[in-house]
Design a protein around this motif. Sequence first.
Motif, PDB file in Angstrom:
ATOM      1  N   PHE A  66      49.168  25.092  45.903  1.00 46.91           N
ATOM      2  CA  PHE A  66      48.755  24.522  44.581  1.00 46.91           C
ATOM      3  C   PHE A  66      49.340  25.435  43.786  1.00 46.91           C
ATOM      4  N   LYS A  67      50.256  25.571  43.248  1.00 49.36           N
ATOM      5  CA  LYS A  67      51.384  26.575  42.784  1.00 49.36           C
ATOM      6  C   LYS A  67      50.648  27.027  41.150  1.00 49.36           C
ATOM      7  N   LYS A  68      50.080  26.236  40.699  1.00 47.74           N
ATOM      8  CA  LYS A  68      49.542  26.314  39.147  1.00 47.74           C
ATOM      9  C   LYS A  68      48.222  26.870  39.210  1.00 47.74           C
ATOM     10  N   ILE A  69      47.491  26.907  40.235  1.00 47.52           N
ATOM     11  CA  ILE A  69      46.144  27.585  40.026  1.00 47.52           C
ATOM     12  C   ILE A  69      46.052  28.884  40.187  1.00 47.52           C
ATOM     13  N   GLU A  70      45.616  29.631  39.410  1.00 46.80           N
ATOM     14  CA  GLU A  70      45.631  31.091  39.392  1.00 46.80           C
ATOM     15  C   GLU A  70      44.597  31.585  40.562  1.00 46.80           C
ATOM     16  N   LYS A  71      45.079  32.554  41.228  1.00 45.75           N
ATOM     17  CA  LYS A  71      44.585  33.053  42.373  1.00 45.75           C
ATOM     18  C   LYS A  71      44.213  34.403  42.343  1.00 45.75           C
ATOM     19  N   LYS A  72      43.002  35.176  42.607  1.00 44.32           N
ATOM     20  CA  LYS A  72      42.676  36.474  42.734  1.00 44.32           C
ATOM     21  C   LYS A  72      42.125  36.985  43.887  1.00 44.32           C
TER      22      LYS A  72
ATOM     23  N   SER B 295      32.186  24.049  50.522  1.00 42.15           N
ATOM     24  CA  SER B 295      32.099  23.432  49.032  1.00 42.15           C
ATOM     25  C   SER B 295      33.223  23.737  48.419  1.00 42.15           C
ATOM     26  N   SER B 296      33.999  24.945  48.335  1.00 42.93           N
ATOM     27  CA  SER B 296      35.023  25.519  47.613  1.00 42.93           C
ATOM     28  C   SER B 296      36.362  24.782  48.068  1.00 42.93           C
ATOM     29  N   LEU B 297      36.411  24.591  49.593  1.00 46.00           N
ATOM     30  CA  LEU B 297      37.625  23.702  50.099  1.00 46.00           C
ATOM     31  C   LEU B 297      37.790  22.437  49.629  1.00 46.00           C
ATOM     32  N   ALA B 298      36.544  21.834  49.771  1.00 43.18           N
ATOM     33  CA  ALA B 298      36.267  20.249  49.357  1.00 43.18           C
ATOM     34  C   ALA B 298      36.898  20.229  47.916  1.00 43.18           C
ATOM     35  N   ALA B 299      36.229  21.037  47.100  1.00 42.74           N
ATOM     36  CA  ALA B 299      36.591  20.939  45.551  1.00 42.74           C
ATOM     37  C   ALA B 299      37.912  21.104  45.336  1.00 42.74           C
ATOM     38  N   ILE B 300      38.614  22.051  45.990  1.00 42.19           N
ATOM     39  CA  ILE B 300      40.300  22.171  45.881  1.00 42.19           C
ATOM     40  C   ILE B 300      41.040  21.014  46.177  1.00 42.19           C
ATOM     41  N   ILE B 301      40.713  20.406  47.216  1.00 48.34           N
ATOM     42  CA  ILE B 301      41.512  19.257  47.748  1.00 48.34           C
ATOM     43  C   ILE B 301      41.002  17.843  46.934  1.00 48.34           C
TER      44      ILE B 301
ATOM     45  N   LYS C 116      40.843  25.630  37.867  1.00 51.51           N
ATOM     46  CA  LYS C 116      41.185  26.700  37.017  1.00 51.51           C
ATOM     47  C   LYS C 116      41.488  27.892  37.686  1.00 51.51           C
ATOM     48  N   LYS C 117      40.794  28.396  38.689  1.00 47.77           N
ATOM     49  CA  LYS C 117      40.849  29.323  39.157  1.00 47.77           C
ATOM     50  C   LYS C 117      40.319  29.705  40.584  1.00 47.77           C
ATOM     51  N   ILE C 118      40.788  30.386  41.511  1.00 45.84           N
ATOM     52  CA  ILE C 118      40.069  30.690  42.841  1.00 45.84           C
ATOM     53  C   ILE C 118      40.011  32.195  42.884  1.00 45.84           C
ATOM     54  N   VAL C 119      38.961  32.701  43.200  1.00 46.49           N
ATOM     55  CA  VAL C 119      38.863  33.964  43.659  1.00 46.49           C
ATOM     56  C   VAL C 119      38.240  34.026  45.040  1.00 46.49           C
ATOM     57  N   CYS C 120      38.910  34.906  45.904  1.00 45.13           N
ATOM     58  CA  CYS C 120      38.538  34.909  47.377  1.00 45.13           C
ATOM     59  C   CYS C 120      38.862  36.432  47.813  1.00 45.13           C
ATOM     60  N   THR C 121      38.281  36.538  48.914  1.00 47.83           N
ATOM     61  CA  THR C 121      38.301  37.790  49.703  1.00 47.83           C
ATOM     62  C   THR C 121      39.894  37.605  50.552  1.00 47.83           C
ATOM     63  N   GLU C 122      40.468  38.816  50.755  1.00 52.09           N
ATOM     64  CA  GLU C 122      41.916  38.823  51.591  1.00 52.09           C
ATOM     65  C   GLU C 122      41.520  38.050  52.844  1.00 52.09           C
TER      66      GLU C 122
ATOM     67  N   ARG D  86      43.756  34.567  53.853  1.00 51.30           N
ATOM     68  CA  ARG D  86      44.748  34.614  54.710  1.00 51.30           C
ATOM     69  C   ARG D  86      44.401  33.292  55.570  1.00 51.30           C
ATOM     70  N   LYS D  87      43.306  33.140  55.922  1.00 51.69           N
ATOM     71  CA  LYS D  87      42.860  31.996  56.797  1.00 51.69           C
ATOM     72  C   LYS D  87      43.150  30.631  55.936  1.00 51.69           C
ATOM     73  N   ASN D  88      43.386  30.561  54.764  1.00 52.06           N
ATOM     74  CA  ASN D  88      43.424  29.265  53.997  1.00 52.06           C
ATOM     75  C   ASN D  88      44.810  29.298  53.232  1.00 52.06           C
ATOM     76  N   LYS D  89      45.687  30.350  53.500  1.00 54.18           N
ATOM     77  CA  LYS D  89      46.882  30.802  52.786  1.00 54.18           C
ATOM     78  C   LYS D  89      47.968  29.322  52.591  1.00 54.18           C
ATOM     79  N   GLU D  90      47.932  28.586  53.455  1.00 56.19           N
ATOM     80  CA  GLU D  90      48.773  27.393  53.378  1.00 56.19           C
ATOM     81  C   GLU D  90      48.458  26.317  52.461  1.00 56.19           C
ATOM     82  N   LEU D  91      47.052  26.361  52.376  1.00 55.93           N
ATOM     83  CA  LEU D  91      46.292  25.466  51.506  1.00 55.93           C
ATOM     84  C   LEU D  91      46.436  26.017  49.811  1.00 55.93           C
TER      85      LEU D  91
END
Length: 239
Positions: free
Chosen positions: A46-52, A14-20, A27-33, A37-42
């Motif tokens: 998205f340079k302007k999206i905050e990631k934690k 659901s999250s990946l579908a929303a991102i694309i 506004k923001k993506i919060v995820c585990t390491e 790592r598995k979705n780093k390229e995607l």
Amino acid sequence: MSTTETQIILGLHSSLAAIINKKRKIKKIVCTEEVYRKNKELFDSFKKIEKKIQNRKKIDLLTGEKFHQGIAVYCENLPKRTISDIGNEENLIIFLDSLNDPQNVGSIIRTAHAFGVETIIYSKHNSFEINPLLIKSASGAFERVKLIEVTNLNKTLNFFKKNNFWIIGLDNNSNTEIQTVPSDLKKVVILGSENKGIKKLLLENCDFRVKIQIKKSKFVDSLNVSNAAAITLFELRKK
């Protein structure tokens, strides 16, 4: 709920579908390491999206849920859709009458997408809430299927009848099996609540009242509504 309010999406698909989804404002993506790592390229595209990066327990605390699968996406709601957004080529529409279980509704959305249904219509009153569990249960299909909220299902049904749609209601008391519905019709399928079924006025508006033949017992006398939806769409699409 306005489109500018923040919506939280949980679960990997659901999250990946929303991102694309280009219609989403993330506004923001919060995820585990591990998820990062598995979705780093995607994610990095998205340079302007905050990631934690957070551990699972921290995401539990942030979201108040444990079914997030290591990711939470904070975004604006999708733009509201209306009847005018329905494409001329659409020939199968789903109506949901008084369904309240978000997990069932999410499963129906997922099934609808799998069978090529693009629109689901539901009543503003006495219906489910769009929440993270519903969106996760739809497994990405929430971003692809139009959910249209209306104030009066009966009036909306009459609109479709005037536009040459035939109305099919699932009714356990019917003697007509779903396989008898002609294949060359534009159709609206009404799914009612598990407890009460389809409301009387809607049922009276149906051109076909059909049932799914099952082996009943003292333990099982009906199907879960999401299972019934899957069987119904399979039967209607296979012709």
